[in-house]
Design an enzyme around this catalytic site. Structure first.
Site, PDB file in Angstrom:
ATOM      1  CG  ASP A  85      -2.193  -0.939   0.895  1.00 29.52           C
ATOM      2  OD1 ASP A  85      -2.625  -0.868  -0.275  1.00 29.52           O
ATOM      3  OD2 ASP A  85      -2.771  -1.571   1.807  1.00 29.52           O
TER       4      ASP A  85
ATOM      5  CG  ASP B 139      -7.610  -3.716  -1.987  1.00 29.58           C
ATOM      6  OD1 ASP B 139      -7.798  -4.766  -2.600  1.00 29.58           O
ATOM      7  OD2 ASP B 139      -7.913  -3.565  -1.004  1.00 29.58           O
TER       8      ASP B 139
HETATM    9  N1  GLY Z   1      -7.044  -1.766   0.902  1.00 36.04           N
HETATM   10  C1  GLY Z   1      -7.705  -2.097   1.960  1.00 36.04           C
HETATM   11  C2  GLY Z   1      -9.181  -1.452   1.710  1.00 36.04           C
HETATM   12  O1  GLY Z   1      -9.478  -1.143   0.790  1.00 36.04           O
HETATM   13  O2  GLY Z   1      -9.844  -1.815   2.980  1.00 36.04           O
END
Ligand code: GLY
Length: 387
Positions: free
Chosen positions: A105, A162
């Site tokens: 992330d 994601d």
């Molecule tokens: N990337 C984690 C979420 O969307 O909760």
């Protein structure tokens, strides 16, 4: 010629009034949010009893607050937002220093503020932070064609949808260094995601588990959705928006076609009242919603609207507006009872305390979408581009 979302908005007096009203309300609310953020020594993410709630510095959402500040600075020109962006960018160095704990992330965590600051001000530290984060993401690439999502033994072969939204930091790294490796990694991951995550009907898996040695598809658990084969709305929103951005950075037509396919599915599922359910395949009760999914998708739909030919754009543009307006009307809190705006964000279907909470990225994508409607050019996911 492509569809012009700014011209369309400006030609509609009622809509222009709404967008300007949103800008004024956001300015008022975010000024309050900054005041509350300066009362604590951690990064604003969620809220509790009218305050920002404590968050660990390594939490994946921690780039969204400084990123929101840059968007607000661009929208209003007010120094208070720039100052807050810079204050919290420095705060996040503690997470960068502890890089072994970082996940995929890092795009969310650095591109959208450090990358933006570098584009605006050529700040050398911001450049280093963003490039270091890109190196961390590139280092998670498995040569079988995917980027590893999370840490922890047994998760070597886990990838999640994601990640499509983290790829822009790799495109950025290739743009600023001239080295194509980062872009090639991003495209390999996007190609794998088209195959393994996106289903023929335009819905998506949240998680895919690959054999980390061979790349063989092993499983697709339900992740933050209800169960395997369900349709977690935020995952669909990450895909819709992320594939549009991969197209924007590469020009590869399949990415835009995939973004459109997911968008058509998303629109078909949300059009009853335009506030997404947490999982599009959840039972009637409880009636769980996710404003973050709505705002991520709306901003992504605006992105698609301006990437497609003029005659195609209106459907995406109008769907985006329907989501933004329905969510604002039914779920926004503009008072000082709480420092954040949207009240019905849901972290995951089975996370009971995480239902209908406030999350900084629910607000970020709304700010971003309003900025797009106002003609903001310098955007978080492609800070080097001015077109
Ligand atoms: N990337 C984690 C979420 O969307 O909760």
């Amino acid at each position: 010629m492509s569809f012009d979302i700014v011209k369309e908005t400006a030609a509609n007096p009622e809509l222009t009034k709404w967008v300007n009203d949103m800008k004024a309300r956001l300015d008022q609310k975010m000024t309050y949010g900054v005041k509350k953020a300066n009362e604590v020594d951690y990064m604003p993410y969620s809220t509790e009893n009218g305050q920002w709630k404590k968050t660990d510095i390594g939490w994946w959402t921690n780039g969204f607050w400084p990123a929101t500040m840059w968007q607000m600075f661009r929208m209003t020109g007010k120094e208070l937002y720039r100052d807050e962006a810079i204050r919290t960018e420095k705060m996040l160095d503690a997470a960068l220093a502890n890089f072994k704990n970082l996940s995929h992330d890092v795009g969310f965590m650095w591109l959208i503020h450090s990358g933006v600051r570098y584009a605006l001000e050529k700040n050398a530290d911001s450049y280093d932070r963003t490039l270091f984060a890109a190196e961390v993401l590139a280092g998670r690439f498995n040569p079988n064609g995917f980027i590893r999502a999370w840490n922890g033994q047994g998760r070597e072969g886990w990838a999640i949808i994601d990640c499509m939204m983290n790829l822009p930091i790799l495109y950025w790294a290739s743009e600023v260094t001239g080295d194509p490796r980062y872009k090639l990694i991003a495209m390999k991951h996007a190609d794998t995601s088209m195959q393994a995550f996106v289903r023929p009907d335009g819905s998506c898996n949240h998680i895919v588990i690959f054999d980390p040695m061979t790349g063989e598809f092993l499983d697709n658990p339900g992740g933050q959705g209800i169960e395997s084969g369900s349709s977690w709305s935020r995952g669909q929103a990450w895909a819709l928006h992320g594939f549009a951005l991969s197209y924007l950075h590469t020009g590869k037509q399949e990415y835009l076609d995939t973004a459109k396919r997911v968008a058509h599915y998303f629109i078909s599922q949300v059009s009853d009242d335009w506030v997404p359910k947490c999982d599009f395949r959840q039972p009637k009760d409880p009636d769980l919603r996710d404003n973050a999914a709505g705002n991520i998708a709306a901003s992504g739909l605006l992105e698609i609207a301006r990437l497609v030919p003029e005659c195609e754009g209106r459907m995406y543009y109008e769907a985006a507006l329907k989501i933004l307006q329905a969510q604002e009307k039914t779920c926004a809190d503009w008072t000082e009872a709480t420092p954040a705006v949207f009240t019905k964000c849901t972290s995951a279907y089975h996370d009971i305390p995480g239902r209908h909470i406030q999350m900084n990225y629910g607000d970020f994508y709304f700010v971003e979408a309003i900025g797009k409607l106002l003609g903001e050019k310098l955007l978080a996911w492609y800070p080097n581009r001015e077109d």
